[in-house]
Motif scaffolding. Structure first.
Motif, PDB file in Angstrom:
ATOM      1  N   SER A 349      39.901  12.634 -15.513  1.00 28.65           N
ATOM      2  CA  SER A 349      39.537  13.246 -16.938  1.00 28.65           C
ATOM      3  C   SER A 349      39.594  14.808 -15.850  1.00 28.65           C
ATOM      4  CB  SER A 349      38.766  12.727 -17.672  1.00 28.65           C
ATOM      5  OG  SER A 349      39.037  12.715 -18.619  1.00 28.65           O
ATOM      6  N   ASN A 350      40.247  15.665 -16.242  1.00 26.58           N
ATOM      7  CA  ASN A 350      40.981  16.678 -16.212  1.00 26.58           C
ATOM      8  C   ASN A 350      40.466  17.521 -17.754  1.00 26.58           C
ATOM      9  OD1 ASN A 350      39.632  16.716 -13.565  1.00 26.58           O
ATOM     10  ND2 ASN A 350      41.803  16.118 -13.307  1.00 26.58           N
ATOM     11  N   PRO A 351      39.372  18.261 -18.551  1.00 24.65           N
ATOM     12  CA  PRO A 351      39.364  18.700 -19.374  1.00 24.65           C
ATOM     13  C   PRO A 351      40.221  19.870 -19.298  1.00 24.65           C
ATOM     14  CG  PRO A 351      37.372  19.049 -18.675  1.00 24.65           C
ATOM     15  CD  PRO A 351      38.477  17.748 -17.854  1.00 24.65           C
ATOM     16  N   ALA A 352      41.523  20.202 -20.147  1.00 25.06           N
ATOM     17  CA  ALA A 352      42.207  21.247 -19.722  1.00 25.06           C
ATOM     18  C   ALA A 352      41.243  22.636 -19.641  1.00 25.06           C
ATOM     19  CB  ALA A 352      43.328  21.073 -20.654  1.00 25.06           C
ATOM     20  N   LEU A 353      41.381  24.077 -19.084  1.00 24.51           N
ATOM     21  CA  LEU A 353      41.213  24.434 -19.283  1.00 24.51           C
ATOM     22  C   LEU A 353      41.777  25.716 -20.560  1.00 24.51           C
ATOM     23  CD1 LEU A 353      40.485  26.145 -15.474  1.00 24.51           C
ATOM     24  CD2 LEU A 353      38.839  24.581 -17.364  1.00 24.51           C
ATOM     25  N   LYS A 354      41.998  25.662 -21.198  1.00 24.21           N
ATOM     26  CA  LYS A 354      42.257  26.669 -22.675  1.00 24.21           C
ATOM     27  C   LYS A 354      41.747  26.278 -24.088  1.00 24.21           C
ATOM     28  CE  LYS A 354      46.813  26.125 -20.349  1.00 24.21           C
ATOM     29  NZ  LYS A 354      47.678  27.238 -19.935  1.00 24.21           N
ATOM     30  N   PRO A 355      42.046  27.648 -24.242  1.00 26.42           N
ATOM     31  CA  PRO A 355      41.068  27.756 -25.795  1.00 26.42           C
ATOM     32  C   PRO A 355      41.332  26.849 -26.735  1.00 26.42           C
ATOM     33  CG  PRO A 355      42.461  29.928 -24.748  1.00 26.42           C
ATOM     34  CD  PRO A 355      42.816  28.627 -24.088  1.00 26.42           C
ATOM     35  N   VAL A 356      40.971  26.748 -27.302  1.00 19.70           N
ATOM     36  CA  VAL A 356      40.862  25.819 -29.134  1.00 19.70           C
ATOM     37  C   VAL A 356      40.132  26.518 -30.038  1.00 19.70           C
ATOM     38  CG1 VAL A 356      39.822  23.496 -29.793  1.00 19.70           C
ATOM     39  CG2 VAL A 356      40.568  23.899 -27.259  1.00 19.70           C
ATOM     40  N   ARG A 357      41.135  26.057 -30.841  1.00 19.56           N
ATOM     41  CA  ARG A 357      40.899  26.890 -31.998  1.00 19.56           C
ATOM     42  C   ARG A 357      39.590  26.019 -33.144  1.00 19.56           C
ATOM     43  NH1 ARG A 357      42.923  31.447 -35.391  1.00 19.56           N
ATOM     44  NH2 ARG A 357      41.507  31.727 -37.007  1.00 19.56           N
ATOM     45  N   LEU A 358      38.526  26.349 -33.564  1.00 22.10           N
ATOM     46  CA  LEU A 358      37.664  25.473 -34.484  1.00 22.10           C
ATOM     47  C   LEU A 358      37.901  25.132 -35.573  1.00 22.10           C
ATOM     48  CD1 LEU A 358      34.258  26.246 -32.254  1.00 22.10           C
ATOM     49  CD2 LEU A 358      36.185  24.025 -31.848  1.00 22.10           C
ATOM     50  N   SER A 359      37.495  24.616 -36.456  1.00 22.06           N
ATOM     51  CA  SER A 359      38.197  24.357 -38.081  1.00 22.06           C
ATOM     52  C   SER A 359      36.886  25.855 -38.300  1.00 22.06           C
ATOM     53  CB  SER A 359      36.999  23.383 -38.394  1.00 22.06           C
ATOM     54  OG  SER A 359      35.942  22.852 -38.112  1.00 22.06           O
ATOM     55  N   ASP A 360      36.077  26.199 -38.351  1.00 20.19           N
ATOM     56  CA  ASP A 360      35.362  27.718 -38.126  1.00 20.19           C
ATOM     57  C   ASP A 360      36.068  28.740 -38.276  1.00 20.19           C
ATOM     58  OD1 ASP A 360      34.673  27.752 -36.170  1.00 20.19           O
ATOM     59  OD2 ASP A 360      32.271  27.420 -36.668  1.00 20.19           O
ATOM     60  N   GLY A 361      37.434  28.401 -37.383  1.00 22.09           N
ATOM     61  CA  GLY A 361      37.669  29.731 -37.262  1.00 22.09           C
ATOM     62  C   GLY A 361      37.495  30.371 -36.248  1.00 22.09           C
ATOM     63  N   ARG A 362      36.673  30.017 -35.398  1.00 21.18           N
ATOM     64  CA  ARG A 362      36.459  31.309 -34.251  1.00 21.18           C
ATOM     65  C   ARG A 362      36.739  29.698 -33.073  1.00 21.18           C
ATOM     66  NH1 ARG A 362      30.283  30.037 -33.818  1.00 21.18           N
ATOM     67  NH2 ARG A 362      30.403  27.742 -34.423  1.00 21.18           N
ATOM     68  N   TRP A 363      37.093  30.810 -31.740  1.00 19.55           N
ATOM     69  CA  TRP A 363      37.652  30.039 -30.851  1.00 19.55           C
ATOM     70  C   TRP A 363      36.707  29.601 -29.635  1.00 19.55           C
ATOM     71  CZ3 TRP A 363      42.666  29.276 -30.491  1.00 19.55           C
ATOM     72  CH2 TRP A 363      43.559  30.010 -31.302  1.00 19.55           C
ATOM     73  N   ARG A 364      36.813  28.621 -28.678  1.00 14.06           N
ATOM     74  CA  ARG A 364      35.942  27.849 -27.644  1.00 14.06           C
ATOM     75  C   ARG A 364      36.882  28.152 -26.645  1.00 14.06           C
ATOM     76  NH1 ARG A 364      34.873  22.846 -28.952  1.00 14.06           N
ATOM     77  NH2 ARG A 364      32.514  23.260 -29.337  1.00 14.06           N
ATOM     78  N   LEU A 365      36.713  29.023 -25.620  1.00  8.69           N
ATOM     79  CA  LEU A 365      36.904  28.864 -24.198  1.00  8.69           C
ATOM     80  C   LEU A 365      36.361  28.764 -23.467  1.00  8.69           C
ATOM     81  CD1 LEU A 365      38.564  31.280 -26.100  1.00  8.69           C
ATOM     82  CD2 LEU A 365      39.019  32.896 -24.244  1.00  8.69           C
ATOM     83  N   PRO A 366      36.226  28.059 -22.431  1.00  6.89           N
ATOM     84  CA  PRO A 366      35.849  27.424 -21.322  1.00  6.89           C
ATOM     85  C   PRO A 366      35.525  28.748 -19.809  1.00  6.89           C
ATOM     86  CG  PRO A 366      37.987  26.245 -20.907  1.00  6.89           C
ATOM     87  CD  PRO A 366      37.885  27.569 -21.855  1.00  6.89           C
ATOM     88  N   GLY A 367      34.549  28.992 -19.410  1.00  6.22           N
ATOM     89  CA  GLY A 367      34.037  29.627 -18.897  1.00  6.22           C
ATOM     90  C   GLY A 367      34.331  29.946 -18.027  1.00  6.22           C
ATOM     91  N   ARG A 368      35.047  28.352 -16.841  1.00  2.07           N
ATOM     92  CA  ARG A 368      36.175  28.831 -15.899  1.00  2.07           C
ATOM     93  C   ARG A 368      37.360  29.497 -15.660  1.00  2.07           C
ATOM     94  NH1 ARG A 368      36.616  23.746 -13.079  1.00  2.07           N
ATOM     95  NH2 ARG A 368      37.921  24.678 -11.419  1.00  2.07           N
ATOM     96  N   LEU A 369      37.907  30.074 -17.747  1.00 10.02           N
ATOM     97  CA  LEU A 369      38.896  29.973 -17.894  1.00 10.02           C
ATOM     98  C   LEU A 369      39.901  31.513 -17.311  1.00 10.02           C
ATOM     99  CD1 LEU A 369      41.481  29.295 -19.636  1.00 10.02           C
ATOM    100  CD2 LEU A 369      40.266  30.917 -20.533  1.00 10.02           C
ATOM    101  N   PRO A 370      40.564  31.533 -15.846  1.00 10.79           N
ATOM    102  CA  PRO A 370      40.632  33.122 -15.272  1.00 10.79           C
ATOM    103  C   PRO A 370      40.829  34.212 -16.269  1.00 10.79           C
ATOM    104  CG  PRO A 370      42.018  30.754 -14.257  1.00 10.79           C
ATOM    105  CD  PRO A 370      41.949  30.670 -16.073  1.00 10.79           C
ATOM    106  N   LEU A 371      39.991  35.161 -15.844  1.00 13.82           N
ATOM    107  CA  LEU A 371      40.137  36.726 -17.120  1.00 13.82           C
ATOM    108  C   LEU A 371      41.908  36.880 -17.184  1.00 13.82           C
ATOM    109  CD1 LEU A 371      38.672  38.301 -18.277  1.00 13.82           C
ATOM    110  CD2 LEU A 371      38.825  39.837 -16.368  1.00 13.82           C
TER     111      LEU A 371
END
Length: 447
Positions: A349-371
């Motif tokens: 299982s390789n979790p995708a390195l993509k931004p995810v929108r949270l229910s409270d309006g914030r975003w979760r981004l992987p630290g390894r996501l290319p700048l």
């Protein structure tokens, strides 16, 4: 002024329109589309294709168009003044009471403005628009008139092109000209965006094309599995323990080393072990099954790394830094994932390195996501204009601004955003939460 006068004026405007349409059509026509028509048996397409592929013939073709445009415009102006201008001058002299000189000067001005406006609209703008919208068809329909013009204007083309080339050489400019479309990667990226916005490309198609363009600008270290995440086999361990690790691993290829991961000796393919066991013989040692490993510098661009892996028929490669120390592991799957997106696998299982929108309006981004992807994402969300810096990932960008290795959850205010380090894996930043700041918030880091 007779009835023939307006007919001649219309004819000269049409001649001008023909040359304008031919010039824009041939410059704007795609050689691939013309070649396709030529392969289908279209003789005009085959003739036009020869011009598109020959820089000198294309240059002569464009020169003929420019000579035709110039001559038709000059003849139209001279003829209009000699016919319409004189007739209008007599009319103004007779019915307005102006002095003869003033009447003819006013008539010449009115004639010039009228013919110029008519020429621009009917002889320039309309044929140019049609040629740009239908370049291939227009190039085919205007081929024969332009071929006759090439024969007629041949002496003038040689004289004028030669004079122009001589002047350019005197100015220190190369006289070699090419009307081919040559685009920088940034321009191609813009064309892809425009095609997507115009409905000619779907979002996924445009994204794949843009990712392919990035292969020559991104470094392999942006795709690699970092050293701390590499699953390796220490051949100094007992055989039973190695086989257990092979059985538990979701990977088909594992890095092999002795004592330390800094001294890799190759990699082991699970298929080789299975074949050796299925052969019925007793498996004494895994060393005979170890395959050689390709070593690449971590600063290499992705496209060059892909070329070397294809040339060496290698599926994985270790990446070393400028000091020769192991920095990470690269596989063909990593490159394919960069082009096509996340690939499913029944074993891992390789979790995708993509931004995810949270229910409270914030975003979760992987630290390894290319700048680069982070900056594109931020621009699409209208969040902020980021300063890139030297980092290649979001985690590296945060470390540049923190000037320290984070301990636990900490936050950083920058560029109107609140960055909160959500999860750490040792000293590595695993995930980051991003939220908008209120206008009154100040920049800085909070423990």
């Amino acid at each position: 002024m007779t009835l023939a006068t307006p007919l001649i004026v219309v004819f000269l405007i049409l001649v001008n329109a023909l040359y304008v349409a031919a010039e824009f059509a041939l410059v704007g026509a795609r050689a691939t589309r013309v070649e396709q028509l030529a392969l289908e048996g279209n003789r005009l397409a085959a003739a036009v294709l020869q011009i598109l592929r020959d820089t000198q013939r294309l240059d002569h073709y464009i020169a003929a168009c420019q000579i035709g445009i110039t001559l038709s415009s000059l003849i139209l102006g001279a003829f209009g003044q000699a016919t319409i201008g004189i007739a209008l001058g007599v009319l103004l002299d007779t019915h307005t009471g102006l002095e003869p000189l003033s009447a003819h000067a006013l008539a010449a001005t009115i004639t010039l403005v009228f013919l110029t406006a008519t020429q621009v609209v009917l002889g320039e703008l309309i044929p140019k628009t049609i040629a740009l919208q239908y370049p291939v068809g227009t190039a085919l329909y205007t081929y024969w008139p332009l071929r006759w013009s090439l024969t007629l204007f041949a002496p003038f083309i040689r004289l004028l092109n030669g004079s122009g080339a001589l002047i350019l050489r005197r100015l220190g400019v190369s006289a070699d000209s090419s009307h081919r479309h040559i685009h920088a990667p940034e321009e191609i990226d813009l064309l892809i965006r425009e095609s997507r916005d115009g409905g000619l490309l779907e979002d996924r198609e445009s994204e794949r094309l843009r990712e392919a363009l990035q292969l020559g600008r991104h470094r392999v270290r942006q795709l690699m599995v970092p050293r701390r995440r590499i699953v390796g086999l220490d051949l100094s361990a007992p055989l039973d323990e190695l086989l257990e690790r092979l059985d538990a691993s979701p990977y088909t290829r594992l890095l092999v080393h002795e004592g330390s991961l800094d001294d890799p000796i190759g990699y082991l393919h699970v298929k080789d072990v299975a074949i050796a066991i299925a052969a019925g013989g007793r498996l004494e040692d895994l060393r005979a099954l170890v395959r050689p490993l390709l070593t690449l510098p971590s600063s290499l661009t992705i496209d060059r790394a892909l070329g070397q892996m294809r040339e060496r028929r290698a599926r994985i490669a270790i990446l070393v830094d400028e000091y020769g120390d192991l920095e990470g592991l690269l596989s063909l799957e990593d490159i394919i994932r960069e082009l096509l997106g996340e690939l499913s696998d029944e074993f891992k299982s390789n979790p995708a390195l993509k931004p995810v929108r949270l229910s409270d309006g914030r975003w979760r981004l992987p630290g390894r996501l290319p700048l680069d992807e982070v900056i594109d994402w931020a621009a699409n969300q209208g969040l902020s204009d980021w300063e890139r810096g030297e980092a290649e990932t979001l985690a590296g960008w945060l470390l540049e601004r923190l000037d320290a290795i984070p301990e636990g959850r900490c936050s950083l205010r920058s560029d109107g955003l609140l960055f909160e380090i959500e999860r750490l894996d040792g000293a590595a930043i695993e995930s980051v939460l991003i939220d908008r700041l209120q206008p009154a918030a100040e920049e800085g880091a909070d423990a």
